[in-house]
Motif scaffolding. Sequence first.
Motif, PDB file in Angstrom:
ATOM      1  N   GLY A   1      37.805  36.887  34.437  1.00 31.16           N
ATOM      2  CA  GLY A   1      38.221  37.696  33.297  1.00 31.16           C
ATOM      3  C   GLY A   1      39.228  38.765  33.633  1.00 31.16           C
ATOM      4  N   ASP A   2      39.443  39.047  34.929  1.00 25.68           N
ATOM      5  CA  ASP A   2      40.458  40.028  35.316  1.00 25.68           C
ATOM      6  C   ASP A   2      41.836  39.549  34.888  1.00 25.68           C
ATOM      7  OD1 ASP A   2      38.536  41.595  36.452  1.00 25.68           O
ATOM      8  OD2 ASP A   2      39.119  41.233  38.541  1.00 25.68           O
ATOM      9  N   LEU A   3      42.734  40.502  34.665  1.00 20.48           N
ATOM     10  CA  LEU A   3      44.117  40.189  34.317  1.00 20.48           C
ATOM     11  C   LEU A   3      44.893  39.800  35.567  1.00 20.48           C
ATOM     12  CD1 LEU A   3      46.571  40.282  32.301  1.00 20.48           C
ATOM     13  CD2 LEU A   3      46.863  42.674  33.026  1.00 20.48           C
ATOM     14  N   LEU A   4      45.605  38.681  35.507  1.00 20.52           N
ATOM     15  CA  LEU A   4      46.491  38.256  36.586  1.00 20.52           C
ATOM     16  C   LEU A   4      47.925  38.263  36.067  1.00 20.52           C
ATOM     17  CD1 LEU A   4      47.261  36.899  39.342  1.00 20.52           C
ATOM     18  CD2 LEU A   4      46.850  34.697  38.191  1.00 20.52           C
TER      19      LEU A   4
ATOM     20  N   LEU B   1      41.853  35.455  34.729  1.00 18.14           N
ATOM     21  CA  LEU B   1      41.349  34.627  35.820  1.00 18.14           C
ATOM     22  C   LEU B   1      40.122  33.830  35.382  1.00 18.14           C
ATOM     23  CD1 LEU B   1      41.581  36.995  38.926  1.00 18.14           C
ATOM     24  CD2 LEU B   1      42.999  35.000  38.430  1.00 18.14           C
ATOM     25  N   SER B   2      40.132  32.548  35.717  1.00 15.55           N
ATOM     26  CA  SER B   2      38.950  31.715  35.476  1.00 15.55           C
ATOM     27  C   SER B   2      37.964  31.923  36.617  1.00 15.55           C
ATOM     28  CB  SER B   2      39.353  30.248  35.397  1.00 15.55           C
ATOM     29  OG  SER B   2      39.848  29.805  36.652  1.00 15.55           O
ATOM     30  N   ALA B   3      36.769  31.387  36.462  1.00 14.95           N
ATOM     31  CA  ALA B   3      35.744  31.551  37.494  1.00 14.95           C
ATOM     32  C   ALA B   3      36.176  30.943  38.821  1.00 14.95           C
ATOM     33  CB  ALA B   3      34.434  30.921  37.017  1.00 14.95           C
ATOM     34  N   VAL B   4      36.778  29.740  38.775  1.00 16.04           N
ATOM     35  CA  VAL B   4      37.145  29.077  40.035  1.00 16.04           C
ATOM     36  C   VAL B   4      38.325  29.767  40.705  1.00 16.04           C
ATOM     37  CG1 VAL B   4      36.246  26.834  39.354  1.00 16.04           C
ATOM     38  CG2 VAL B   4      38.604  27.424  38.785  1.00 16.04           C
ATOM     39  N   GLU B   5      39.162  30.463  39.934  1.00 20.65           N
ATOM     40  CA  GLU B   5      40.293  31.183  40.519  1.00 20.65           C
ATOM     41  C   GLU B   5      39.850  32.496  41.157  1.00 20.65           C
ATOM     42  OE1 GLU B   5      43.898  29.857  37.498  1.00 20.65           O
ATOM     43  OE2 GLU B   5      42.488  31.443  36.918  1.00 20.65           O
ATOM     44  N   ALA B   6      38.761  33.061  40.653  1.00 22.49           N
ATOM     45  CA  ALA B   6      38.335  34.370  41.133  1.00 22.49           C
ATOM     46  C   ALA B   6      37.196  34.319  42.132  1.00 22.49           C
ATOM     47  CB  ALA B   6      37.907  35.236  39.940  1.00 22.49           C
ATOM     48  N   ASP B   7      36.368  33.287  42.069  1.00 23.81           N
ATOM     49  CA  ASP B   7      35.153  33.231  42.886  1.00 23.81           C
ATOM     50  C   ASP B   7      35.325  32.231  44.022  1.00 23.81           C
ATOM     51  OD1 ASP B   7      32.639  33.163  43.971  1.00 23.81           O
ATOM     52  OD2 ASP B   7      31.579  32.835  42.082  1.00 23.81           O
TER      53      ASP B   7
END
Length: 431
Positions: free
Chosen positions: A124-127, A38-44
Amino acid sequence: MNLVPALWLYGGRSLDRDQEMKPGYLSEYFEGVAAKRLSAVEADGTRSNQHEYHATRKVRAFLGSPEEKTRIPARFLYLTDDDSDPVVEDAFLTLYNCRKGKPRSPEYHLYFPTTNVSLNASEGDLLVIAKKRDGSLLVIIAENGSGIGRQIEWLFGFVDLVHPGFFVKSELETEQDRIEFASRFILENIGIAVEASEDTYLDDMLTRFSGRFPTTREFSTYARSTLKDLSPRDQPDLVLMTWMEREEILFRTLERYLIADRLSQGFTGKIGARNVDVDGFLSFSLSVQNRRKSRVGLALENHLERLFEENGLRYTRTAITENRAKPDFLFPGAAAYHDPAFDSLKLTMLGVKSTCKDRWRQVLAEADRIDDKHLLTLETAISTHQTEEMAAKQLQLVLPRSLHQTYTPAQQAWLMDVSGFTELVRERQGG
């Protein structure tokens, strides 16, 4: 409701999905799978309100490229090593062309709503997005650096996810994709019920065990009796996993029959105008789950006991040591351990846990006379942080050789296999 037609389009050819499925492989449950970090914009959510993943052309190879916005039912899971129960929520992903009506090449995105899973996600989490055979999606987010995340990567065959963008697998019938003992348990941890049976033994089991579940020791003995020409001394790693695999399949075969028989009797009891015994059903369901959990660990101990006997090793099972601790196996036995004159360097203890999680620390206090302890597990892909802590605490991890591949190269250099452990104990017992 099944939203996927019986025929589906892949690579320009119309294929019958049932013909594509190969029993015993991941393709039996999934049509395709994509993974990324996960990128920053996808996770935050504070950095982006779009809530979207980019559906690349390879992702659309198994999701499709619809003309109109398409909402696909999805089950979301958030996994972490700190909690054995994942965060689960049913929602959807919406696949759409954000350039529709524009004179440019199509660009597809996957919109996801706010869920308890997305709220837990971090950069950084795995998706992982997997398309199931019924057309729905399984969306897995696993904590970065976690053991469960590495298990998911290993299960689907993803090795290096450091680069941005999705890595995609639509071929799920390679040798890596074969469903065996370790992969079956990972699948069930993410809610995929794996069907495994050996019906040729069902009548014999029903007769032998009088239509009931036998004790775990009885069942382990029976499972071993159905396998011939195995050499526990020459190939202890292979034999242990073969015994475990056979017992698991036989147990599921008997369990499926006995559960179906119990369900056919119904659960009756008066609740208002309905004739349903909810408490009886819940109690039965809980007993099934508890039996599954406790049986695997006991089966592993049973098969190890037989393995040690075949290798001529002396031991005591669940001997009592300091503070009434009970190590699973003590070599050469309890009498030697409690004899102050016996050389402590010739003592060996082995804890046994089918799965570790944080419970491995319990082993550290089970035999004070033994500084370097051993723990045998079937847990795949334990995190580097955990194994480094084990090594620092003088706890040596032992796994069947076939499971070593789920660990990093650096971890594999440290791991011990079952053959190495039996040799160590044999040397300490004078050959």
